[in-house]
Write a protein that holds these residues in place. Structure first.
Motif, mmCIF file in Angstrom:
data_model
loop_
_atom_site.group_PDB
_atom_site.id
_atom_site.type_symbol
_atom_site.label_atom_id
_atom_site.label_comp_id
_atom_site.label_asym_id
_atom_site.label_seq_id
_atom_site.Cartn_x
_atom_site.Cartn_y
_atom_site.Cartn_z
ATOM 1 N N ARG A 109 0.831 -1.208 0.000
ATOM 2 C CA ARG A 109 0.000 0.000 0.000
ATOM 3 C C ARG A 109 0.867 1.260 0.000
ATOM 4 O O ARG A 109 0.481 2.284 -0.570
ATOM 5 N N GLU A 110 2.015 1.191 0.639
ATOM 6 C CA GLU A 110 2.916 2.358 0.669
ATOM 7 C C GLU A 110 3.402 2.707 -0.733
ATOM 8 O O GLU A 110 3.415 3.874 -1.142
ATOM 9 N N SER A 151 0.456 4.143 -2.780
ATOM 10 C CA SER A 151 0.157 5.522 -2.393
ATOM 11 C C SER A 151 1.177 6.488 -3.002
ATOM 12 O O SER A 151 0.830 7.591 -3.467
ATOM 13 N N ARG A 159 -5.130 0.948 -4.964
ATOM 14 C CA ARG A 159 -4.796 1.417 -3.611
ATOM 15 C C ARG A 159 -5.886 1.065 -2.608
ATOM 16 O O ARG A 159 -5.601 0.696 -1.460
ATOM 17 N N ASP A 160 -7.146 1.194 -3.046
ATOM 18 C CA ASP A 160 -8.269 0.933 -2.138
ATOM 19 C C ASP A 160 -8.594 -0.555 -2.000
ATOM 20 O O ASP A 160 -9.503 -0.929 -1.245
ATOM 21 N N GLY A 161 -7.891 -1.403 -2.740
ATOM 22 C CA GLY A 161 -8.122 -2.846 -2.644
ATOM 23 C C GLY A 161 -9.261 -3.351 -3.476
ATOM 24 O O GLY A 161 -9.683 -4.516 -3.350
#
Length: 762
Positions: A36-37, A40, A76-78
């Motif tokens: 996720r890092e 982002s 990013r939001d899955g």
């Protein structure tokens, strides 16, 4: 790229850097899809490019990055997981962004780059995450397959290199490669045949904007500047040492070293320079908010915002500049109603102007407001005890306006959060002087005020005058030096004293002096003759600094002082001069304040002199010449020019002496012979005063040009020599007054007759 604006250039540089990072991050993300890092970070980068491209009206670039941003948002939001199809689509987007940036760099616009296939490719990944990528024909990338490893190689935004299709083209390309590695010896030979040695072979040789700039740590630049400073010091020492050695080869090498060092110094200084717009960019908001809060209409104009300053000075100038702008809005520009009542435009104008002048940057803050009321400033100064009524009576309007820089001085009718508390202008002046600059003000009541800041380009290396006092050497910043005067004891010149304060009569005016030996507590010399006076300017005053010797002018590197030396109050720093010795740099404003008492004594003396002066005396500007033991004054309006003629060029025609001058034969009159003086043995040249009337000229030969003075002349007609009208006391010596026309007639009675004949003949 010169035609592109600064904003677009910065956008291109940052975007290319971001794209290179995106290539690496996307490849890494493919190996770790759940980071996720990483997601982002990639999302923020694409979002930044999208936002800036929209601001700059690059709509296709904005649309393309918006599509990529949508896919990244889902990752990013899955909502979906990174897979090879998504990676390919995002890398294709990066390639297309790079192509668009290349087009913008080349033409200033997005050109005909087609972004729709890549947008469709990204949209397909959003609609069906498992869908395979579209056919290769839909991708705009120049390579056959936009694989991640190849995306980095396509970073160059210029047109791709196409493989030659014919053997002749391949041979030509090979020849270019061989030609590019030819030895240095072959280059002059080819140049002699008329071939261009450094001609670009195509568009691919053009350096892109991404390759034309790099980011460098500021500390590294500071270190580099310090090293260049040390190199300048070493250069000065070598130049001085070689000047004492008569070796032509070594002299030439030193001259080359001198040139290279100067060029290196200039180049390094440019790396530290930043446009003044970096601090000006915040001022429109300041003016908007302040004028709105005060119910005024103010338009801000900026001229010369590209003018560059050393970055270390930008920070020092920011606060004084901001205060002057706030002061102009608060004090200077009137309200709309007041302006309309005065017949002005209801909207006031505040103009910021910056330009390079004589090795400095001059910044002006000009308003078209009410101006400074000189009478009000004078009354405030009296009420607060800043000056006495006697001092005020001897001040002109410019000096009275300069009183606003005194500590605690304010003419504000009420105290606001902007001004009126008696602090500000003195701080502005102090801060500017601390960086070696100066501040001045000029104002016209009802028309407006102009504040002028003079700022050095850099603090690290400056031009300075090196002087000697006693056994010590000192450096004076060249910016504050107006002129140099030698007090020649043999010519009768000397330092005078008025009310116990030393002064010097310079061109008829008394100049207050500061003796450097007395100021620094050095052994005081007993004689006031055969010394040098450096005429300096600071705090709105001119004063003279008395020193023993003047050595030379050179570039010096400013070194900071320790705390104890700073407490002395007359030193601005230290340096190492050409012979390796340490010299302290004098603080001119501090010395000017020490000259204040002498200046007051001079003012009193001038008032007394004016009261006691006979009414029939008058001011004249005179050239003082030495002829043997006598001094002769020649009215300056009778002097066309001063010349020095080689003795060997003076010829004799009959009973006259002549000299060839500017394609004419010029009569020569020796004033020593005319006045019956002892003719001193001549050197290789003789000084002469050239007088021209109605197209004819004559050279009046003297033995020495002493000075040009402006003084009150009280003539005494007690001489009957030909060519003299009388005598007067000038610079404390009896000086004979020359009548040029009578002197010419006495030496050559036919001079004016021949002039008339030539005029008639013409």
């Amino acid at each position: 790229m010169d035609e592109l604006g600064d904003i677009i250039q910065e956008f291109l540089v940052e975007s290319h850097e971001n794209l290179d990072q995106l290539d690496r991050d996307l490849v890494a993300l493919e190996q770790d899809p759940g980071s996720r890092e990483m997601l982002s970070s990639i999302f923020r980068t694409i979002h930044t490019i999208k936002g800036t491209s929209g601001f700059l009206a690059f709509h296709r670039l904005e649309t393309l990055t918006h599509a990529g941003e949508s896919l990244l948002s889902r990752l990013r939001d899955g909502a979906q997981r990174m897979n090879p199809a998504s990676a390919d689509a995002l890398l294709a987007m990066v390639d297309t962004v790079r192509t668009l940036l290349g087009s913008i760099e080349e033409s200033g616009g997005e050109g005909d780059v087609d972004v729709e296939p890549v947008i469709a490719m990204v949209a397909a990944c959003i609609e069906d995450p498992a869908a395979p990528k579209p056919a290769q024909a839909s991708a705009p990338a120049p390579k056959a397959e936009p694989r991640p490893a190849e995306a980095v190689e396509s970073a160059e935004p210029t047109a791709p290199v196409q493989a030659p299709e014919q053997p002749e083209a391949a041979e030509a390309l090979a020849a270019e490669v061989v030609e590019s590695v030819e030895t240095a010896e072959a280059v002059p030979a080819r140049a002699a045949k008329g071939q261009a040695s450094d001609e670009p072979t195509g568009q691919n040789n053009k350096r892109s904007i991404a390759d034309s700039s790099i980011r460098v740590d500021v500390d590294l630049l500071d270190t580099l500047m310090r090293l260049v400073g040390e190199l300048v010091l070493t250069r000065n020492q070598i130049v001085r040492g070689v000047s004492e050695i008569s070796d032509p080869a070594l002299v030439r090498t030193t001259q080359r070293l001198n040139l290279i060092t100067s060029e290196l110094q200039e180049s390094v200084m440019k790396t530290r320079m930043q446009p003044i717009d970096h601090i000006w960019s915040k001022l429109p908001r300041v003016v908007r908010d302040l004028s709105g809060a005060m119910g005024k209409q103010v338009k801000l104009a900026m001229e010369g915002k590209e003018t560059e300053l050393d970055r270390s000075l930008l920070e020092a100038v920011k606060d004084p500049l901001t205060h002057l702008v706030r002061n102009a809005v608060d004090h200077g520009i009137e309200t709309s109603a007041e302006r309309v009542a005065k017949g002005k435009d209801p909207q006031g104008t505040l103009t910021l102007r910056a330009a390079h002048e004589g090795g400095h940057v001059v910044v002006e803050i000009k308003d078209d407001g009410a101006g400074i009321d000189v009478d009000r400033v004078a009354q405030t100064a009296l009420d607060r005890g800043v000056v006495t009524r006697d001092q005020l009576s001897r001040m002109d309007s410019r000096e009275i306006i300069a009183l606003v820089f005194r500590p605690g001085f304010s003419t504000a009718k009420k105290v606001t959060n902007v001004s009126g508390r008696g602090v500000g202008m003195d701080v502005v002046k102090t801060n500017i002087e601390q960086i070696g600059g100066a501040v001045d003000v000029d104002s016209t009541l009802g028309a407006g005020t102009t504040w002028r800041l003079t700022i050095p380009l850099t603090l690290a290396i400056i031009q300075a005058l090196t002087v000697e006092c006693g056994a010590e050497r000192y450096a004076i910043p060249q910016v504050g030096v107006d002129e140099l005067v030698f007090v020649d004891g043999q010519s009768g010149q000397t330092i005078e004293h008025v009310s116990g304060a030393p002064v010097y009569r310079l061109r008829g005016k008394l100049l207050p002096l500061v003796r450097l030996d007395e100021t620094l507590g050095l052994p005081v010399r007993n004689s006031d003759r055969d010394v040098y006076i450096a005429v300096l300017q600071a705090d709105g005053r001119r004063f003279g600094l008395v020193v023993d010797r003047v050595l030379n002018t050179e570039e010096i590197v400013v070194k900071p002082l320790s705390g104890r030396m700073k407490d002395v109050g007359v030193y601005a720093g230290s340096t190492i001069v050409g012979d390796g010795k340490v010299a302290l740099i004098l603080d001119i404003p501090s010395l000017a304040r020490r000259a204040h008492l002498a200046a007051e004594a001079v003012e009193r003396a001038q008032v007394d002199q004016a009261d006691s002066r006979p009414r029939d005396s008058h001011i004249e500007r005179l050239l003082i010449a030495g002829i043997g033991e006598r001094r002769v004054a020649i009215p300056l309006d009778m002097v066309t020019r001063l010349e020095e003629f080689p003795v060997q060029r003076i010829e004799r025609v009959g009973s006259r002496e002549v000299v060839q001058y500017r394609d004419h034969i010029l009569p020569v009159i020796r004033l020593a012979s005319l006045l019956g003086c002892y003719d001193v043995e001549e050197g290789e040249t003789v000084p002469a005063v050239v007088y021209t009337e109605r197209g004819r000229s004559v050279a009046l030969v003297v033995q020495q040009i002493v000075d040009i003075v402006e003084d009150h002349i009280e003539s005494r007609s007690d001489l009957d020599d030909d060519g003299l009208t009388g005598s007067a006391v000038i610079q404390q010596r009896v000086t004979e007054l020359l009548d040029v026309r009578r002197a010419i007639l006495a030496a050559d009675p036919r001079f004016y007759a021949e002039m008339s004949e030539s005029m008639v003949g013409a």
